[in-house]
Design an enzyme around this catalytic site. Structure first.
Site, PDB file in Angstrom:
ATOM      1  CD  GLU A  80      -2.565   1.342   2.616  1.00  0.00           C
ATOM      2  OE1 GLU A  80      -2.066   0.799   3.630  1.00  0.00           O
ATOM      3  OE2 GLU A  80      -3.632   1.985   2.640  1.00  0.00           O
ATOM      4  CE  LYS A 179      -6.867   1.632   4.437  1.00  0.00           C
ATOM      5  NZ  LYS A 179      -5.546   2.233   4.758  1.00  0.00           N
ATOM      6  CB  CYS A 212      -3.631  -1.362   5.508  1.00  0.00           C
ATOM      7  SG  CYS A 212      -2.502  -0.882   6.832  1.00  0.00           S
TER       8      CYS A 212
END
Length: 274
Positions: A80, A179, A212
């Site tokens: 990322e 995300k 994440c």
């Protein structure tokens, strides 16, 4: 340019092998590197300067992709923020963003680079996947225009998303994930309106993806885990490689530059839980 060694959470890519493919196992590579960062400024740079920096990082990723492919990896997961860094304002990140289409458009950027306008990063990632016959998972920024008819449209008339993309071994865009759970400092990005589980099919099984900080929230992490059968997850960080758990032998290879590493895993396509 600044080379970073800051240990922040980078890509989290969850492997969900939902169906057994033609192969009994697949080899996944997880890669991290010291990201070349832009100079600290709140003033947006030109698109040309932004692309120059991104290409520096993609140059590093290219060596990792080639190394992983030569060692038999079917898929490589890259960090990322690994292409342009993470310290931005909403305005300063804009030159680094591209319009990423829905994968349903059936697009191979490497073969048709002009189809969706100026998309040099997607074209290069597509060519990396195609030229090395490997699935490439990367994190870049997506931009989507909006207007006053959308009550949630930001004042600058666009949405900006922290986005994972997946290119198959032919260079085709097969997945795009925005995300859903942004970390507090990610002021440069917008939250998606809805959480949408994203999956894609391969010859060695079906996979899901999230990023994440998503791992700490119910959506999409728990939703996807409940709906699908979890097999392997990976969360690499700068400076330390955390290999996914696997029922086969793993190996850690030194990457193409100092402070870079590639974790190769041979993973069964049979789901770990039933």
């Amino acid at each position: 340019m600044i080379r970073s060694y800051f240990p922040k959470c980078v890509a989290l890519f969850a492997f969900f092998v939902l169906s057994v493919g033609a192969l009994d196992t697949f080899i996944g590579a997880v890669y991290e590197h010291a990201v070349v960062l832009p100079n600290s400024t709140e003033t947006p740079v030109s698109k040309e300067e932004a692309l120059l920096l991104m290409n520096k990082n993609i140059d590093v990723l290219e060596e990792a992709v080639k190394l992983a492919a030569k060692q038999g990896a079917h898929m490589i997961v890259t960090p990322e923020d690994g292409i342009y860094g993470w310290v931005f304002t909403r305005e300063s990140i804009y030159p680094y963003l591209e319009d990423i289409p829905d994968p349903e458009v059936n697009w191979i950027p490497c073969r048709d680079p002009q189809r969706f306008g100026y998309t040099p990063v997607q074209v290069r990632l597509s060519c990396l996947a195609k030229d090395n016959s490997i699935y490439v998972v990367a994190n870049i920024g997506d931009k989507k225009p909006c207007n006053a008819s959308d009550p949630q449209c930001p004042p600058d008339g666009r949405y900006q998303y922290n986005t994972d993309v997946v290119f198959d071994s032919q260079g085709r865009l097969v997945a795009r994930y925005h995300k859903y759970n942004l970390f507090e400092p990610e002021i440069q990005f917008d939250f998606p309106k809805d959480s949408e589980p994203v999956t894609f099919d391969t010859p060695f099984g079906k996979f899901g993806i999230f990023t994440c900080f998503d791992i700490f929230s119910h959506d999409p992490a728990v939703v996807v885990v409940d709906e699908f059968q979890w097999t392997v997850s990976s969360c690499p960080r700068h400076g330390t490689t955390h290999c996914p758990s696997s029922r086969r032998v793993r190996s850690i290879q030194r990457g193409p530059e100092p402070c870079a590493s590639i974790c190769l895993l041979r993973i069964p396509t049979i789901p770990a839980c039933t």
